[in-house]
Motif scaffolding. Sequence first.
Motif, mmCIF file in Angstrom:
data_model
loop_
_atom_site.group_PDB
_atom_site.id
_atom_site.type_symbol
_atom_site.label_atom_id
_atom_site.label_comp_id
_atom_site.label_asym_id
_atom_site.label_seq_id
_atom_site.Cartn_x
_atom_site.Cartn_y
_atom_site.Cartn_z
ATOM 1 N N UNK A 161 -11.690 4.785 -7.619
ATOM 2 C CA UNK A 161 -10.984 4.557 -8.824
ATOM 3 C C UNK A 161 -9.904 4.385 -9.154
ATOM 4 N N UNK A 162 -9.052 3.295 -9.243
ATOM 5 C CA UNK A 162 -7.919 2.871 -9.492
ATOM 6 C C UNK A 162 -7.292 3.219 -10.867
ATOM 7 N N UNK A 163 -5.339 3.498 -10.824
ATOM 8 C CA UNK A 163 -5.448 4.224 -12.825
ATOM 9 C C UNK A 163 -4.900 2.248 -13.226
ATOM 10 N N UNK A 164 -4.215 1.818 -14.081
ATOM 11 C CA UNK A 164 -3.950 0.519 -13.974
ATOM 12 C C UNK A 164 -2.263 0.659 -12.899
ATOM 13 N N UNK A 165 -2.057 -0.337 -12.941
ATOM 14 C CA UNK A 165 -0.742 -1.287 -12.328
ATOM 15 C C UNK A 165 0.147 -0.738 -13.335
ATOM 16 N N UNK A 166 1.119 -0.006 -13.008
ATOM 17 C CA UNK A 166 2.595 0.025 -14.079
ATOM 18 C C UNK A 166 3.342 -1.332 -13.698
ATOM 19 N N UNK A 167 3.189 -2.143 -14.477
ATOM 20 C CA UNK A 167 4.389 -3.099 -14.712
ATOM 21 C C UNK A 167 5.783 -3.441 -13.944
ATOM 22 N N UNK A 168 6.140 -2.026 -14.288
ATOM 23 C CA UNK A 168 7.694 -1.888 -13.715
ATOM 24 C C UNK A 168 8.090 -1.441 -12.520
ATOM 25 N N UNK A 203 0.107 -10.450 -6.560
ATOM 26 C CA UNK A 203 -0.749 -12.044 -7.026
ATOM 27 C C UNK A 203 -2.994 -12.221 -7.035
ATOM 28 N N UNK A 204 -3.007 -10.482 -5.451
ATOM 29 C CA UNK A 204 -4.711 -10.632 -5.614
ATOM 30 C C UNK A 204 -4.578 -9.379 -6.417
ATOM 31 N N UNK A 205 -4.015 -8.742 -6.464
ATOM 32 C CA UNK A 205 -4.284 -7.708 -6.891
ATOM 33 C C UNK A 205 -3.943 -7.524 -8.975
ATOM 34 N N UNK A 206 -2.600 -8.253 -9.712
ATOM 35 C CA UNK A 206 -2.831 -8.282 -10.588
ATOM 36 C C UNK A 206 -1.721 -10.192 -10.457
ATOM 37 N N UNK A 207 -3.688 -10.847 -10.905
ATOM 38 C CA UNK A 207 -2.881 -12.129 -10.966
ATOM 39 C C UNK A 207 -2.399 -12.533 -12.329
ATOM 40 N N UNK A 208 -3.255 -11.678 -13.162
ATOM 41 C CA UNK A 208 -2.364 -12.068 -14.444
ATOM 42 C C UNK A 208 -0.857 -11.617 -15.231
ATOM 43 N N UNK A 209 -0.185 -10.857 -14.211
ATOM 44 C CA UNK A 209 0.741 -10.706 -13.937
ATOM 45 C C UNK A 209 2.046 -10.932 -13.172
ATOM 46 N N UNK A 246 1.384 0.050 -2.130
ATOM 47 C CA UNK A 246 1.623 -0.258 -3.429
ATOM 48 C C UNK A 246 0.749 -0.028 -4.236
ATOM 49 N N UNK A 247 -0.390 0.832 -3.222
ATOM 50 C CA UNK A 247 -1.495 1.218 -3.975
ATOM 51 C C UNK A 247 -1.030 2.690 -4.570
ATOM 52 N N UNK A 248 -0.305 3.182 -3.562
ATOM 53 C CA UNK A 248 -0.293 4.644 -3.532
ATOM 54 C C UNK A 248 0.020 5.429 -5.383
ATOM 55 N N UNK A 249 1.092 4.972 -6.192
ATOM 56 C CA UNK A 249 1.205 5.189 -7.646
ATOM 57 C C UNK A 249 -0.500 5.175 -8.182
ATOM 58 N N UNK A 250 -1.302 3.988 -8.146
ATOM 59 C CA UNK A 250 -2.253 3.615 -8.684
ATOM 60 C C UNK A 250 -3.554 4.592 -8.037
#
Length: 176
Positions: free
Chosen positions: A9-16, A55-61, A160-164
């Motif tokens: 389970x991943x944490x939410x992605x930080x927009x920064x 784009x694949x992981x955060x298509x709304x951002x 890129x998924x390491x922080x999550x």
Amino acid sequence: MIMRQGQQLLLPANPLFVWGSLVAALLLNMLLNMGPLGRAPWSPDLLAVVLVFWTVHQPLRVSIGAAFVFGLLVDAHQGGLLGQHAMSYTVLSFLAITIHRRLLWFSVPSQAAQILPLFFLAHLVQLVLRMLGGGTFPGMWMFLAPLIEAVLWPVASVILLAPQRRAPDPDANRPL
């Protein structure tokens, strides 16, 4: 969404972090383009890899508009045909958004295999626009770049998924 067994389970992605990684990829692309091998037709487009990943992981951002803006920035840096990378990144982002739900169900190597045609099509769009603008054919080595970008997909996925992936509050009673 139902998760596969063994999937973390991943944490939410930080927009920064998302936008910072895109800017870092843009700067790294610019730095590599200034080197002696940067204008080589086989050199991978790192910004395209990071752009498709988010784009694949955060298509709304990260959407088609962001791809267009980053494409214009790359076009302005390279001094080539204005809109060449913008169109290529826009097509790439659109196709990534259309397959993003299906793509996330597969393992990372399978994702790389499914992303390969997208990278190939993006380079083909760049080639067609370059040729229509009066440019020269860069050679058959340009078809090596999408393969290198697909090979870089698992590396980008890990980085890129390491922080999550880190636990928000590790505890002996809560192993998540």
